[in-house]
Motif scaffolding. Sequence first.
Motif, PDB file in Angstrom:
ATOM      1  N   MET A 119       0.818  -1.192   0.000  1.00 56.28           N
ATOM      2  CA  MET A 119       0.000   0.000   0.000  1.00 56.28           C
ATOM      3  C   MET A 119       0.862   1.255   0.000  1.00 56.28           C
ATOM      4  SD  MET A 119      -3.071   0.983   0.005  1.00 56.28           S
ATOM      5  CE  MET A 119      -4.023   2.406   0.320  1.00 56.28           C
ATOM      6  N   THR A 144       3.829   1.625  -1.203  1.00 61.01           N
ATOM      7  CA  THR A 144       4.495   1.796  -2.488  1.00 61.01           C
ATOM      8  C   THR A 144       3.537   2.382  -3.519  1.00 61.01           C
ATOM      9  OG1 THR A 144       5.774  -0.164  -1.918  1.00 61.01           O
ATOM     10  CG2 THR A 144       5.960   0.623  -4.142  1.00 61.01           C
ATOM     11  N   THR A 145       2.277   1.981  -3.464  1.00 61.48           N
ATOM     12  CA  THR A 145       1.292   2.530  -4.391  1.00 61.48           C
ATOM     13  C   THR A 145       1.074   4.016  -4.128  1.00 61.48           C
ATOM     14  OG1 THR A 145       0.221   0.377  -4.430  1.00 61.48           O
ATOM     15  CG2 THR A 145      -1.038   2.233  -5.264  1.00 61.48           C
ATOM     16  N   ILE A 146       1.010   4.387  -2.868  1.00 61.96           N
ATOM     17  CA  ILE A 146       0.864   5.802  -2.523  1.00 61.96           C
ATOM     18  C   ILE A 146       2.092   6.576  -2.989  1.00 61.96           C
ATOM     19  CG2 ILE A 146       0.718   7.421  -0.593  1.00 61.96           C
ATOM     20  CD1 ILE A 146      -0.939   5.277   0.871  1.00 61.96           C
ATOM     21  N   ALA A 181       3.980   5.817  -5.531  1.00 65.72           N
ATOM     22  CA  ALA A 181       3.901   5.924  -6.995  1.00 65.72           C
ATOM     23  C   ALA A 181       2.960   7.060  -7.399  1.00 65.72           C
ATOM     24  CB  ALA A 181       3.437   4.602  -7.590  1.00 65.72           C
ATOM     25  N   TYR A 182       1.829   7.171  -6.740  1.00 65.19           N
ATOM     26  CA  TYR A 182       0.901   8.258  -7.066  1.00 65.19           C
ATOM     27  C   TYR A 182       1.464   9.621  -6.670  1.00 65.19           C
ATOM     28  CZ  TYR A 182      -2.769   5.069  -8.491  1.00 65.19           C
ATOM     29  OH  TYR A 182      -3.490   4.134  -9.157  1.00 65.19           O
ATOM     30  N   GLN A 217       5.116   5.047 -13.193  1.00 66.61           N
ATOM     31  CA  GLN A 217       4.497   3.914 -13.890  1.00 66.61           C
ATOM     32  C   GLN A 217       5.308   2.639 -13.673  1.00 66.61           C
ATOM     33  OE1 GLN A 217       1.641   3.596 -15.376  1.00 66.61           O
ATOM     34  NE2 GLN A 217       1.086   5.721 -15.058  1.00 66.61           N
ATOM     35  N   ARG A 261       4.573   1.366 -10.201  1.00 68.71           N
ATOM     36  CA  ARG A 261       3.254   0.728 -10.138  1.00 68.71           C
ATOM     37  C   ARG A 261       3.282  -0.650 -10.791  1.00 68.71           C
ATOM     38  NH1 ARG A 261      -0.790   4.491 -12.766  1.00 68.71           N
ATOM     39  NH2 ARG A 261      -2.037   2.620 -12.618  1.00 68.71           N
ATOM     40  N   VAL A 271       4.982  -3.077  -8.422  1.00 73.89           N
ATOM     41  CA  VAL A 271       4.078  -3.475  -7.341  1.00 73.89           C
ATOM     42  C   VAL A 271       3.098  -4.542  -7.830  1.00 73.89           C
ATOM     43  CG1 VAL A 271       2.165  -2.662  -5.903  1.00 73.89           C
ATOM     44  CG2 VAL A 271       4.263  -1.355  -6.034  1.00 73.89           C
ATOM     45  N   ARG A 272       2.560  -4.347  -9.020  1.00 70.50           N
ATOM     46  CA  ARG A 272       1.617  -5.330  -9.560  1.00 70.50           C
ATOM     47  C   ARG A 272       2.280  -6.677  -9.809  1.00 70.50           C
ATOM     48  NH1 ARG A 272      -3.689  -4.687 -12.360  1.00 70.50           N
ATOM     49  NH2 ARG A 272      -3.518  -2.814 -11.122  1.00 70.50           N
ATOM     50  N   GLU A 275       2.938  -8.435  -6.443  1.00 73.08           N
ATOM     51  CA  GLU A 275       1.699  -8.933  -5.832  1.00 73.08           C
ATOM     52  C   GLU A 275       1.260 -10.263  -6.431  1.00 73.08           C
ATOM     53  OE1 GLU A 275      -1.143  -5.852  -6.308  1.00 73.08           O
ATOM     54  OE2 GLU A 275      -0.446  -4.723  -4.569  1.00 73.08           O
TER      55      GLU A 275
END
Length: 70
Positions: free
Chosen positions: A1, A3-5, A7-8, A58, A61, A64-65, A68
Amino acid sequence: MRTTILAYAIAFMGLIMIGGGVWGLFLLVGTTVRPPFRYFAMAIGMISGGIAMGGLAQALRLLVRLVERI
């Protein structure tokens, strides 16, 4: 979570840099006195840095995908 934040946040900062570079170009074009070319280079460098930050976001992200799914 986190890492996603991150990235944004990087993508958002990239958009801010692109906007700042475009704004700088508009200010340079609108002047009555012709500014030196190095000022244009700085504005174009800001736009390029913003695009690079968007690409980094990008890639983060995507990483991260991929992690996962493993």
